[in-house]
Design a protein around this motif. Structure first.
Motif, PDB file in Angstrom:
ATOM      1  N   THR A 103      40.394  45.102  27.319  1.00 56.02           N
ATOM      2  CA  THR A 103      41.509  44.155  27.323  1.00 56.02           C
ATOM      3  C   THR A 103      41.056  42.807  27.891  1.00 56.02           C
ATOM      4  O   THR A 103      39.961  42.686  28.470  1.00 56.02           O
ATOM      5  N   ASP A 104      41.907  41.803  27.759  1.00 59.76           N
ATOM      6  CA  ASP A 104      41.611  40.502  28.373  1.00 59.76           C
ATOM      7  C   ASP A 104      41.390  40.643  29.877  1.00 59.76           C
ATOM      8  O   ASP A 104      40.477  40.031  30.439  1.00 59.76           O
ATOM      9  N   GLU A 105      42.234  41.427  30.540  1.00 60.16           N
ATOM     10  CA  GLU A 105      42.107  41.577  31.985  1.00 60.16           C
ATOM     11  C   GLU A 105      40.789  42.243  32.355  1.00 60.16           C
ATOM     12  O   GLU A 105      40.119  41.826  33.313  1.00 60.16           O
ATOM     13  N   GLN A 106      40.370  43.248  31.602  1.00 61.34           N
ATOM     14  CA  GLN A 106      39.085  43.891  31.875  1.00 61.34           C
ATOM     15  C   GLN A 106      37.932  42.935  31.645  1.00 61.34           C
ATOM     16  O   GLN A 106      36.969  42.920  32.422  1.00 61.34           O
ATOM     17  N   ARG A 147      38.078  39.671  31.942  1.00 63.41           N
ATOM     18  CA  ARG A 147      38.096  38.707  33.053  1.00 63.41           C
ATOM     19  C   ARG A 147      37.422  39.296  34.286  1.00 63.41           C
ATOM     20  O   ARG A 147      36.670  38.607  34.989  1.00 63.41           O
ATOM     21  N   ARG A 148      37.685  40.558  34.556  1.00 67.38           N
ATOM     22  CA  ARG A 148      37.064  41.204  35.713  1.00 67.38           C
ATOM     23  C   ARG A 148      35.565  41.382  35.505  1.00 67.38           C
ATOM     24  O   ARG A 148      34.779  41.234  36.455  1.00 67.38           O
ATOM     25  N   PRO A 175      41.319  36.853  36.893  1.00 63.82           N
ATOM     26  CA  PRO A 175      41.892  38.193  36.792  1.00 63.82           C
ATOM     27  C   PRO A 175      42.927  38.425  37.884  1.00 63.82           C
ATOM     28  O   PRO A 175      42.912  37.761  38.929  1.00 63.82           O
ATOM     29  N   GLU A 176      43.797  39.378  37.646  1.00 61.77           N
ATOM     30  CA  GLU A 176      44.823  39.690  38.634  1.00 61.77           C
ATOM     31  C   GLU A 176      44.224  40.329  39.872  1.00 61.77           C
ATOM     32  O   GLU A 176      44.762  40.185  40.976  1.00 61.77           O
ATOM     33  N   THR A 212      40.198  41.358  41.712  1.00 66.39           N
ATOM     34  CA  THR A 212      38.750  41.194  41.633  1.00 66.39           C
ATOM     35  C   THR A 212      38.108  41.761  42.884  1.00 66.39           C
ATOM     36  O   THR A 212      38.718  41.786  43.952  1.00 66.39           O
TER      37      THR A 212
END
Length: 471
Positions: free
Chosen positions: A11-14, A16-17, A218-219, A221
């Motif tokens: 996903t986008d969040e993964q 970003r992390r 990311p939300e 980190t």
């Protein structure tokens, strides 16, 4: 290459992390019985024959199912693109020791090179047994994939993240991250199966499950060392298919440039790294500051300037080409690196790089062998240079030439005769990379050469010292 099962993309969040932290801990859903059989095979092989090294996959054939699992193919596709290569080097780490391993970055099979901040390479560290903290999982220093030095050495244990979990857990890591083996206080056998993967095509669009086009943090980190806003955004853009996306995005006064140059000279690498990336945003004046820093007597400053120049766009290319004539080898190597990250935008450098193959030091020739594959254009001239690299006296020049020809693909058909010769090279990685190059070239002659090579070098995975012939 990715397996036939539909990859479960990140996903986008993964993503970003992964960009900020340099790793993700994920899990496959194989049964306990599968991992039980896998561990039995591994224990038997290690007890009877020792570590199979690069033959780990053919020796323990059920491992192939692991690298066809949608979670693993999806993670690798997301980070490296769908045409990623499973590298010939692989290793099954066995750990039953209470003594911790040393912090390190993996080498490129003895090859000392500029490390890419962009994820051209990644590793999978797979744990085929339940691996609690006490069994000695791999320890990772989040966010350190872009640091040459070890930062926060005094309290790094507070920063460490452990890749622990149930059987089937694996860490997807940026190749250049700092990591180590942690103490196995239980003393029971612990396997960590390490496989390396290479991107063969530069990204032209997002290869993960991309919904949001713009970068944001990311939300959550694990990165605690420093904030690298420009570098992280640039990496996101690069993975989305952009080159030099941050160039001319900022306006810098002369005072601002001077302040950033002083920051570039800071001994604390995260501060200096931010300065290099920020200067790359400052248009022509920022590029000129970075080009001056590339020639800096301090090697630390020169190296970081090369990273800034590698993302600075077309404005940096003439100065980088001029730097190829520098008397200091390390400056030339860094200029080659920065040019290679510009890919086809640096096509005018290819004839000059080919000319340098004649008299350059071995370190420069190794860098050229990689850069020609990354620039890739004009293909005819790049392939001509790589054919010469396949004949170099240095094994590392030869094996990097094979990887570069894999990146060029079908346009490298004229290299097939020399690749056929390389299949008989004394160095295992020259042979392996020549075989990969033939596979990615994929023409009729290339396919015939690789089939003949593989047929002649075939082996039986059940033949062991204890079971030589029957059944």
């Amino acid at each position: 290459m990715a397996g036939e099962n539909n990859p479960l993309l990140l996903t986008d969040e993964q993503m970003r992390r992964f960009i900020t932290d340099g790793f993700l801990v994920l899990k496959t859903d194989f049964s306990k019985e599968f991992h039980g059989r896998l561990n039995e095979q591994l224990l038997k092989v290690y007890e009877e024959e020792g570590n199979p090294g690069n033959n780990l996959l053919p020796r323990v054939t059920e491992l192939q199912r692991v690298f066809e699992h949608p979670v693993i193919t999806g993670a690798l596709t997301s980070v490296l693109g769908s045409d990623y290569m499973l590298h010939a080097h692989r290793h099954g780490h066995y750990n039953a020791s209470s003594v911790p391993g040393a912090w390190h970055k993996d080498s490129y099979w003895g090859y000392n090179r500029m490390r890419n901040h962009h994820p051209w390479w990644a590793m999978i560290m797979y744990f085929p047994q339940d691996t609690p903290v006490e069994l000695g999982p791999t320890g990772i220093l989040p966010g350190t994939q872009n640091y040459d030095s070890r930062v926060f050495e005094s309290n790094e244990l507070d920063q460490e993240v452990l890749a622990c979990g149930e059987a089937g857990t694996f860490a997807l890591i940026h190749y250049d991250i700092w990591h180590r083996a942690t103490p196995n206080t239980l003393g029971n056998p612990r396997f960590m199966l390490k496989f390396e993967f290479m991107r063969t095509k530069a990204p032209d669009k997002p290869s993960w499950n991309n919904v949001e086009s713009a970068w944001r943090l990311p939300e959550s980190t694990s990165t605690l060392f420093a904030q690298h806003d420009v570098m992280w955004e640039e990496t996101w853009n690069w993975l989305s298919g952009e080159i030099g996306s941050m160039a001319t995005t900022a306006t810098c006064s002369s005072n601002n440039l001077e302040n950033k140059l002083r920051a570039l000279e800071n001994e604390y690498e995260p501060i200096a790294l931010n300065a290099a990336y920020e200067l790359a945003c400052c248009g022509k004046d920022g590029v000129q500051t970075l080009l001056s820093a590339l020639h800096h007597e301090n090697s630390h400053v020169s190296r970081l300037a090369a990273y800034g120049l590698s993302i600075a766009g077309k404005e940096a290319i003439p100065g980088l080409i001029q730097a190829l004539d520098h008397s200091r080898t390390s400056t030339v190597v860094r200029a080659i690196f920065a040019l290679s990250e510009h890919r086809h935008l640096a096509a005018e450098a290819v004839p000059i790089l080919n000319g340098l193959l004649e008299n350059a030091s071995v370190i420069v020739r190794r860098s050229i062998a990689e850069a020609l594959g990354m620039i890739g254009s004009p293909a005819k001239e790049a392939v001509e240079g790589l054919i010469r690299c396949l004949q170099d006296e240095d094994a590392q020049v030869r094996f990097m030439a094979g990887l570069s020809l894999s990146r060029i693909g079908a346009a490298a058909d004229s290299a097939v005769p020399q690749l056929e010769i390389a299949l008989q090279d004394e160095n295992r990685y020259v042979r392996a990379h020549a075989a990969e190059a033939l596979r990615y070239i994929g023409t009729e002659r290339a396919n015939k050469a690789i089939i003949t090579f593989l047929f002649n070098s075939r082996w039986c995975p059940t033949t062991t010292p204890a079971n030589q012939f029957y059944p």
